[in-house]
Design a protein around this motif. Structure first.
Motif, PDB file in Angstrom:
ATOM      1  N   GLY A  84       0.807  -1.211   0.000  1.00  0.00           N
ATOM      2  CA  GLY A  84       0.000   0.000   0.000  1.00  0.00           C
ATOM      3  C   GLY A  84       0.842   1.265   0.000  1.00  0.00           C
ATOM      4  N   GLY A  85       0.165   2.407  -0.093  1.00  0.00           N
ATOM      5  CA  GLY A  85       0.846   3.691  -0.114  1.00  0.00           C
ATOM      6  C   GLY A  85       1.440   4.005  -1.479  1.00  0.00           C
ATOM      7  N   ILE A  86       1.899   5.245  -1.621  1.00  0.00           N
ATOM      8  CA  ILE A  86       2.459   5.688  -2.903  1.00  0.00           C
ATOM      9  C   ILE A  86       3.946   5.344  -2.996  1.00  0.00           C
ATOM     10  N   ASP A  87       4.710   5.774  -2.017  1.00  0.00           N
ATOM     11  CA  ASP A  87       6.145   5.482  -1.976  1.00  0.00           C
ATOM     12  C   ASP A  87       6.471   4.687  -0.714  1.00  0.00           C
ATOM     13  N   PRO A  88       7.321   3.657  -0.809  1.00  0.00           N
ATOM     14  CA  PRO A  88       8.175   3.283  -1.948  1.00  0.00           C
ATOM     15  C   PRO A  88       7.523   2.329  -2.953  1.00  0.00           C
ATOM     16  N   ALA A  89       6.210   2.087  -2.831  1.00  0.00           N
ATOM     17  CA  ALA A  89       5.568   1.113  -3.722  1.00  0.00           C
ATOM     18  C   ALA A  89       5.796   1.444  -5.188  1.00  0.00           C
ATOM     19  N   ARG A  90       5.700   2.737  -5.557  1.00  0.00           N
ATOM     20  CA  ARG A  90       5.873   3.125  -6.960  1.00  0.00           C
ATOM     21  C   ARG A  90       7.259   2.746  -7.468  1.00  0.00           C
ATOM     22  N   GLU A  91       8.310   3.099  -6.719  1.00  0.00           N
ATOM     23  CA  GLU A  91       9.683   2.810  -7.147  1.00  0.00           C
ATOM     24  C   GLU A  91       9.926   1.308  -7.237  1.00  0.00           C
ATOM     25  N   LEU A  92       9.370   0.554  -6.305  1.00  0.00           N
ATOM     26  CA  LEU A  92       9.566  -0.898  -6.309  1.00  0.00           C
ATOM     27  C   LEU A  92       8.865  -1.549  -7.499  1.00  0.00           C
ATOM     28  N   ILE A  93       7.656  -1.098  -7.800  1.00  0.00           N
ATOM     29  CA  ILE A  93       6.935  -1.658  -8.944  1.00  0.00           C
ATOM     30  C   ILE A  93       7.647  -1.313 -10.250  1.00  0.00           C
TER      31      ILE A  93
END
Length: 442
Positions: A84-93
């Motif tokens: 969940g959440g925006i970061d760090p999820a975005r960078e990891l994806i």
């Protein structure tokens, strides 16, 4: 019996309620998953924030837990993001996609904010990004819109997509309780977070509405494009008013086409707000923390999808369905459908939406008031469907009676209805605009 083949490596980002259920299903259903996919699925790591938490209920080797999510995504064929959440999820994806891994995510906030860049990265690297669990938990709704209805013309999606608010409004309707005490009950039962803002203010539903609209109308719609109103202003009096007209109050996500194809008004309107729904409508019967999505398409007609919209196991069910889908694609060498945004329809503000209003006015108790109020509606091109007058209190001496007008309109543009309410509040015979609520589903 299947022969021994190289397994597909699965990395899991997050081990909360949903992540724990996904990990458990990957382990306990390993043989069935092998048969369904054509290759084994091997869980190669679970990224967590802290290693010292007790995770004895998750049936995996403790050595699989790691705090190095960035390294983990570089050595997987499939990355499952449920942190969940925006970061760090975005960078990891993005890193996972760039390293050639397919991605399964349940992150509606990220998809609503930055979906196009994720879809583009998946396309550039020839991999999948699937996200069925991002909307309505276990309910299969995204894949039917994206695939089953791909040859049809979807005109409207109307849904209850947040279980917390549906539980709260349902209890207010059945018990007569107020908002605050009902939210506290939802928290005690685990339906609401300690900070329920994302739910009760409509942020969660708005992110889901953006995803639904993007798929249904082949147009990029972000969370910022969604008109959002939560349930914090809904009162017990509003619930009773809905009952009096044979309705129930629901927080709705509404995605619809405005105008006909090729017309100057052709576009998309996406909104989230509480509304009165006739008890005869299928969505009115959705109780407790359940979700339901009502889809209207030109050829298919009306379709309704109903089920558990949240929770570890229901959401994990949707995640696992996506894992199997992307795993099959990797085995066969194919890919699933990517982003479809060819229509590029303009996203209109709520002013162009067609709706009805239920308006409660406190007015002076004297002759001519109803005629004055009616003239305001007429001046803004809004037709009145029904009006009811009520006088409360008063002893004829020290305490004056308070008169109320309840007005229900016919369908009109939201901009005209809003302007009508503003004009009513300026009348000297109107002492207060007590409440305003939209009426949908009729």
């Amino acid at each position: 019996m299947t022969t021994s083949v190289q397994p597909l490596r699965v990395a899991l980002l997050g081990c909360g309620v949903v992540g724990s259920s996904v990990a458990t299903m990957l382990v306990t259903q390993a043989q069935d998953l092998h048969e369904r996919v054509g290759r084994p699925l091997e869980l190669v790591g679970i990224a967590v924030r802290r290693l010292d938490r007790d995770r004895a209920t998750v049936p995996v080797d403790p050595s699989l837990f790691t705090t190095d999510a960035a390294e983990l995504v570089t050595r997987a064929d499939i990355v499952v993001e449920v942190m969940g959440g925006i970061d760090p999820a975005r960078e990891l994806i993005l890193s996972a996609l760039q390293h050639g891994a397919s991605v399964v995510t349940a992150n509606k906030a990220l998809l609503a904010e930055d979906g196009p860049s994720l879809y583009a990265a998946a396309h550039e690297n020839g991999v999948d990004i699937y996200y069925e669990a991002a909307v309505a938990g276990a309910i299969p709704i995204l894949r039917p819109i994206r695939e089953s209805l791909a040859g049809d013309d979807v005109r409207r999606v109307l849904g209850i997509v947040n279980g917390t608010t549906n539980f709260v409004l349902d209890k207010m309707d059945s018990t007569g309780a107020g908002l605050t005490e009902t939210v506290e009950q939802a928290q005690e039962l685990g339906y609401a977070e300690a900070d329920p803002t994302a739910d009760v203010e409509g942020f969660d539903a708005a992110a889901k509405a953006a995803i639904l609209a993007s798929l249904a109308f082949h147009t990029r719609v972000s969370g910022a494009d969604v008109h959002r109103e939560g349930i914090t202003e809904v009162t017990a009096a509003d619930i009773q008013a809905a009952k009096d007209m044979g309705c129930v109050v629901k927080l709705l996500a509404i995605c619809e086409r405005t105008g006909e194809p090729g017309s100057g008004d052709d576009g998309v309107n996406v909104r989230v707000h509480p509304a009165m729904v006739p008890r005869s409508h299928p969505l009115a019967s959705v109780r407790e923390a359940y979700n339901a999505v009502f889809v209207e398409a030109t050829a298919a007609g009306e379709l309704m999808f109903y089920g558990k919209g949240a929770g570890g196991d229901p959401t994990a069910s949707a995640v696992m369905g996506d894992i199997v889908a992307v795993a099959r694609h990797r085995v066969s060498g194919g890919r699933g459908p990517g982003e479809s945004a060819y229509a590029q329809l303009p996203v209109h503000d709520i002013g162009k939406a067609s709706t009805r209003y239920h308006i409660s006015l406190a007015v002076a108790d004297r002759p001519g008031v109803l005629a004055q109020v009616a003239s305001v509606f007429a001046a803004h091109g809004v037709s009145i469907q029904a009006v009811r007058q009520q006088v409360v209190g008063g002893d004829g001496e020290e305490h004056a009676a308070q008169a109320y007008l309840i007005v229900v309109t016919h369908t009109a543009p939201d901009a005209a209805l809003t302007a009508t309410v503003e004009a009513l509040s300026d009348l000297d015979t109107v002492t207060d605009v007590v409440s305003v609520m939209r009426v949908e589903g009729s």
